[in-house]
Design a protein around this motif. Structure first.
Motif, mmCIF file in Angstrom:
data_model
loop_
_atom_site.group_PDB
_atom_site.id
_atom_site.type_symbol
_atom_site.label_atom_id
_atom_site.label_comp_id
_atom_site.label_asym_id
_atom_site.label_seq_id
_atom_site.Cartn_x
_atom_site.Cartn_y
_atom_site.Cartn_z
ATOM 1 N N VAL A 198 -7.799 -2.808 1.680
ATOM 2 C CA VAL A 198 -9.219 -2.826 2.052
ATOM 3 C C VAL A 198 -9.704 -4.268 2.215
ATOM 4 C CG1 VAL A 198 -11.555 -2.185 1.339
ATOM 5 C CG2 VAL A 198 -9.653 -0.568 1.003
ATOM 6 N N PRO A 229 -11.003 3.147 6.135
ATOM 7 C CA PRO A 229 -11.839 1.993 5.785
ATOM 8 C C PRO A 229 -12.125 1.098 6.990
ATOM 9 C CG PRO A 229 -9.647 1.741 4.842
ATOM 10 C CD PRO A 229 -9.730 3.129 5.391
ATOM 11 N N ALA A 233 -15.775 -0.269 7.914
ATOM 12 C CA ALA A 233 -16.008 -1.720 7.906
ATOM 13 C C ALA A 233 -16.352 -2.294 9.276
ATOM 14 C CB ALA A 233 -14.775 -2.434 7.355
ATOM 15 N N GLU A 261 -6.769 -1.815 -3.071
ATOM 16 C CA GLU A 261 -7.773 -2.853 -2.893
ATOM 17 C C GLU A 261 -7.248 -3.928 -1.955
ATOM 18 O OE1 GLU A 261 -10.034 -6.027 -5.751
ATOM 19 O OE2 GLU A 261 -10.062 -3.912 -6.339
ATOM 20 N N LEU A 296 -8.371 -5.776 5.439
ATOM 21 C CA LEU A 296 -9.112 -5.287 6.607
ATOM 22 C C LEU A 296 -10.450 -6.012 6.760
ATOM 23 C CD1 LEU A 296 -8.516 -1.428 6.406
ATOM 24 C CD2 LEU A 296 -8.066 -2.871 8.401
ATOM 25 N N VAL A 297 -11.198 -6.079 5.671
ATOM 26 C CA VAL A 297 -12.516 -6.723 5.715
ATOM 27 C C VAL A 297 -12.370 -8.194 6.108
ATOM 28 C CG1 VAL A 297 -14.509 -7.404 4.313
ATOM 29 C CG2 VAL A 297 -13.570 -5.092 4.112
ATOM 30 N N ASN A 335 0.861 -1.180 0.000
ATOM 31 C CA ASN A 335 0.000 0.000 0.000
ATOM 32 C C ASN A 335 0.900 1.233 0.000
ATOM 33 O OD1 ASN A 335 -3.040 0.763 0.493
ATOM 34 N ND2 ASN A 335 -1.810 2.235 1.620
ATOM 35 N N LEU A 346 -5.116 4.250 -0.792
ATOM 36 C CA LEU A 346 -5.702 3.010 -0.290
ATOM 37 C C LEU A 346 -5.746 2.043 -1.462
ATOM 38 C CD1 LEU A 346 -8.692 4.443 1.757
ATOM 39 C CD2 LEU A 346 -6.664 3.290 2.688
ATOM 40 N N LEU A 371 -14.673 0.848 -3.870
ATOM 41 C CA LEU A 371 -14.429 0.855 -2.414
ATOM 42 C C LEU A 371 -15.694 0.449 -1.671
ATOM 43 C CD1 LEU A 371 -12.649 1.560 0.070
ATOM 44 C CD2 LEU A 371 -13.667 3.843 -0.046
ATOM 45 N N TRP A 372 -16.835 1.059 -2.022
ATOM 46 C CA TRP A 372 -18.086 0.742 -1.323
ATOM 47 C C TRP A 372 -18.488 -0.711 -1.549
ATOM 48 C CZ3 TRP A 372 -17.155 4.142 1.719
ATOM 49 C CH2 TRP A 372 -17.048 5.497 1.439
ATOM 50 N N LEU A 422 -16.404 -2.761 0.824
ATOM 51 C CA LEU A 422 -16.747 -2.553 2.226
ATOM 52 C C LEU A 422 -18.170 -2.984 2.574
ATOM 53 C CD1 LEU A 422 -15.056 0.911 2.844
ATOM 54 C CD2 LEU A 422 -14.322 -1.324 3.708
ATOM 55 N N ALA A 463 -5.312 3.617 6.734
ATOM 56 C CA ALA A 463 -6.088 2.398 6.990
ATOM 57 C C ALA A 463 -7.205 2.590 8.011
ATOM 58 C CB ALA A 463 -5.162 1.267 7.434
#
Length: 195
Positions: free
Chosen positions: A116, A143, A147, A113, A119-120, A106, A111, A190-191, A194, A140
Motif C-alpha cells: 500500500v 488500493p 488511492a 502495508e 502504491l501511494v 506481499n 495486502l 489501511l484508510w 490511503l 493491488a
C-alpha cells in the motif's frame, strides 16, 4: 535504482510492513472475479481512452501497455501470470524499462502495508515506477483504485479474457472501499495509509 517505499505515514520503526494488513476472506473470492470496468483486448485502443495516471497491475498488462508504446506511470508486477512464471523476455521488459523500481513482499490473498505504501508513494512521483512484488500482486488494483485521482486508469488482468480498464471515479472508489471494509484485518490502518 531500487529503493524502499517511504514510511512517513504515521508509521513507527516497530511496524512490520511485510506482515498482512488485510486478508481476503474466502467468501469474497467469487465477488472479486467480477470486473470493475470494461474488459479490453487491444492495448492501443485502451490507451486511446485511458486517463492519467495509468496504473497497471500484472506482468502481462504492463507488457501489453509498454508494447503499445506507453509505459504506465505505476506498474505492479510479480513475475507470474495465471500462477505460472512469465517468460524471461516479458519479465525483463516489465522490470528493466522504468525510471524507478521498488521491491516489496506481499503474500497471496493479502495486502501488506509495504504494498500500500509503495502504491501511494509511486502515485506521488513524477517518474514511472515499477513495484516488483515478491509474492503476489493480484489484490493491488483495489488500493490503487482508492488511492488514484479521479480520471486515472487502473488496468488489471482478467484471466482468459483480457485487461480490465477502470476509470477511477468517486462511485468506483466507494464501491472498492465497501469491498475492502469486508476484508479481515486492520482496515483503520489501511484508510490512514490511503488518506
Amino acid at each position: 535504482m531500487t529503493r524502499e517505499p517511504d514510511r512517513d505515514r504515521n508509521s513507527s520503526p516497530d511496524d512490520a510492513a511485510d506482515q498482512p494488513l488485510l486478508s481476503l476472506p474466502t467468501d469474497l473470492r467469487d465477488e472479486l472475479k467480477e470486473p470493475f470496468g470494461p474488459i479490453e483486448t487491444d492495448a492501443e485502443e485502451l490507451l486511446e481512452r485511458a486517463g492519467t495516471p495509468i496504473i497497471a497491475v500484472g506482468d502481462m498488462v504492463t507488457y501489453h501497455l509498454r508494447t503499445a508504446g506507453t509505459a504506465p506511470d505505476v506498474s505492479v508486477v510479480d513475475g507470474q501470470t495465471e500462477r505460472q512464471a512469465v517468460d524471461a523476455e516479458i519479465r525483463e521488459a516489465v522490470t528493466t524499462e522504468t525510471a524507478l523500481s521498488v521491491e516489496i513482499s506481499n503474500p497471496p490473498a493479502v495486502l501488506t502495508e509495504a504494498l500500500v505504501l509503495a502504491l501511494v508513494d509511486a502515485l506521488e512521483r513524477p517518474e514511472p515506477t515499477t513495484i516488483v512484488v515478491d509474492g503476489e500482486e493480484d489484490l493491488a488494483a483495489l488500493p490503487a483504485i482508492v488511492a488514484a485521482p479521479d480520471g486515472a486508469s487502473v488496468v488489471y488482468g482478467q484471466p482468459g479474457e483480457g485487461m480490465v480498464h477502470v476509470t477511477v471515479t468517486e462511485t468506483v472508489r466507494e464501491e472498492v472501499r465497501a469491498l475492502l471494509e469486508r476484508f479481515e484485518g486492520d482496515r483503520e490502518r489501511l484508510w490512514t495509509l490511503l488518506s
